[in-house]
Scaffold this motif. Structure first.
Motif, mmCIF file in Angstrom:
data_model
loop_
_atom_site.group_PDB
_atom_site.id
_atom_site.type_symbol
_atom_site.label_atom_id
_atom_site.label_comp_id
_atom_site.label_asym_id
_atom_site.label_seq_id
_atom_site.Cartn_x
_atom_site.Cartn_y
_atom_site.Cartn_z
ATOM 1 N N HIS A 21 3.481 68.434 7.644
ATOM 2 C CA HIS A 21 2.343 68.556 6.736
ATOM 3 C C HIS A 21 1.070 68.116 7.467
ATOM 4 O O HIS A 21 1.097 67.171 8.267
ATOM 5 N N PRO A 22 -0.058 68.786 7.205
ATOM 6 C CA PRO A 22 -1.309 68.413 7.873
ATOM 7 C C PRO A 22 -1.675 66.934 7.749
ATOM 8 O O PRO A 22 -2.275 66.368 8.666
ATOM 9 N N LEU A 23 -1.295 66.278 6.660
ATOM 10 C CA LEU A 23 -1.568 64.847 6.526
ATOM 11 C C LEU A 23 -0.848 64.054 7.613
ATOM 12 O O LEU A 23 -1.422 63.142 8.218
ATOM 13 N N LEU A 24 0.401 64.400 7.905
ATOM 14 C CA LEU A 24 1.152 63.709 8.951
ATOM 15 C C LEU A 24 0.634 64.063 10.336
ATOM 16 O O LEU A 24 0.578 63.207 11.223
ATOM 17 N N ARG A 36 5.266 54.548 11.038
ATOM 18 C CA ARG A 36 5.633 55.195 12.298
ATOM 19 C C ARG A 36 6.544 54.357 13.184
ATOM 20 O O ARG A 36 7.527 54.871 13.725
ATOM 21 N N PRO A 37 6.277 53.052 13.365
ATOM 22 C CA PRO A 37 7.171 52.275 14.237
ATOM 23 C C PRO A 37 8.639 52.311 13.791
ATOM 24 O O PRO A 37 9.539 52.306 14.625
ATOM 25 N N ARG A 58 -10.815 59.132 -0.437
ATOM 26 C CA ARG A 58 -11.014 59.042 1.010
ATOM 27 C C ARG A 58 -10.603 57.659 1.520
ATOM 28 O O ARG A 58 -9.984 57.524 2.572
ATOM 29 N N LYS A 59 -10.953 56.631 0.762
ATOM 30 C CA LYS A 59 -10.561 55.284 1.137
ATOM 31 C C LYS A 59 -9.032 55.154 1.116
ATOM 32 O O LYS A 59 -8.442 54.533 2.010
ATOM 33 N N TRP A 73 -3.848 54.896 3.975
ATOM 34 C CA TRP A 73 -2.533 55.484 4.251
ATOM 35 C C TRP A 73 -2.366 55.750 5.742
ATOM 36 O O TRP A 73 -1.315 55.460 6.311
ATOM 37 N N VAL A 74 -3.386 56.298 6.373
ATOM 38 C CA VAL A 74 -3.312 56.589 7.809
ATOM 39 C C VAL A 74 -3.126 55.295 8.599
ATOM 40 O O VAL A 74 -2.324 55.236 9.535
ATOM 41 N N GLY A 75 -3.825 54.240 8.219
ATOM 42 C CA GLY A 75 -3.631 52.941 8.865
ATOM 43 C C GLY A 75 -2.222 52.417 8.653
ATOM 44 O O GLY A 75 -1.594 51.879 9.571
ATOM 45 N N GLY A 76 -1.700 52.602 7.452
ATOM 46 C CA GLY A 76 -0.326 52.186 7.156
ATOM 47 C C GLY A 76 0.697 53.006 7.912
ATOM 48 O O GLY A 76 1.735 52.490 8.343
#
Length: 190
Positions: free
Chosen positions: A153-156, A51-52, A36-37, A42-45
């Motif tokens: 993908h659901p993660l994205l 993304r930019p 989870r961490k 990854w989401v923060g990254g």
């Protein structure tokens, strides 16, 4: 499969080991811990770094309704071999039937300038359409519905909703997490 250089993978594996996220369980067996961490990192990254660099452009379509914009987009891409996939609220709506939002975001393998002209999209920092570069063949999520637009993908999709950060997007991200991602971060999961 993801298009990442082998040297990058070796560096990432070393970092995961050094930070205690990848631990040896047997002679040739390794296991991810604190999944989870890792997901949160990854989401923060994704928001801060990945993304930019993926933004092809942000546009304002002429249509008042984004459903109509999506229909025109599908027609434009339909006869090409360009791989693409919805993300954000429109993809979340396909996956959860909870929320669609007023932003149309999608990944595209390529985005020729003539598409923007034919669709009559105007470049705009406040535009309701965001085109992102499809950075890997693994961006697309296989869904058993040939009549729908392809989705990421659901993660994205989750990461995009978190990036948007408004209340409804975060609420939908939680539903998406519970349905598609929680089993991935379970310590007993894959």
């Amino acid at each position: 499969a993801s298009g990442v250089a082998l040297g990058s993978i070796a560096w990432i594996v070393r970092e995961l080991k050094a930070k205690g996220y990848l631990v040896q369980r047997g002679r040739d067996q390794w296991r991810l811990t604190e999944k989870r961490k890792l997901l949160d990192l990854w989401v923060g990254g994704y928001s801060a770094r990945l993304r930019p660099g993926l933004i092809v452009g942000r546009f304002q379509p002429p249509e008042k309704q984004l459903d109509e914009t999506l229909q025109k987009l599908r027609a434009e891409l339909g006869d090409t071999k360009i791989a693409w996939a919805l993300t954000g609220g429109f993809a979340a709506d396909v996956l959860t039937r909870h929320f669609r939002g007023e932003q149309l975001s999608f990944f595209a393998q390529e985005w020729p300038a003539e598409f923007t002209k034919r669709l009559k999209w105007l470049p705009s920092d406040q535009g309701r359409v965001t085109v992102l570069r499809k950075f890997s063949p693994l961006v697309a999520f296989k869904l058993e519905s040939p009549n729908r637009a392809p989705i990421a993908h659901p993660l994205l999709v989750y990461a995009e909703l978190i990036f948007q950060g408004r209340e409804r997007e975060l609420e939908t991200a939680k539903i998406l997490y519970d349905r598609y991602l929680s089993s991935l971060v379970s310590e007993n999961g894959p």
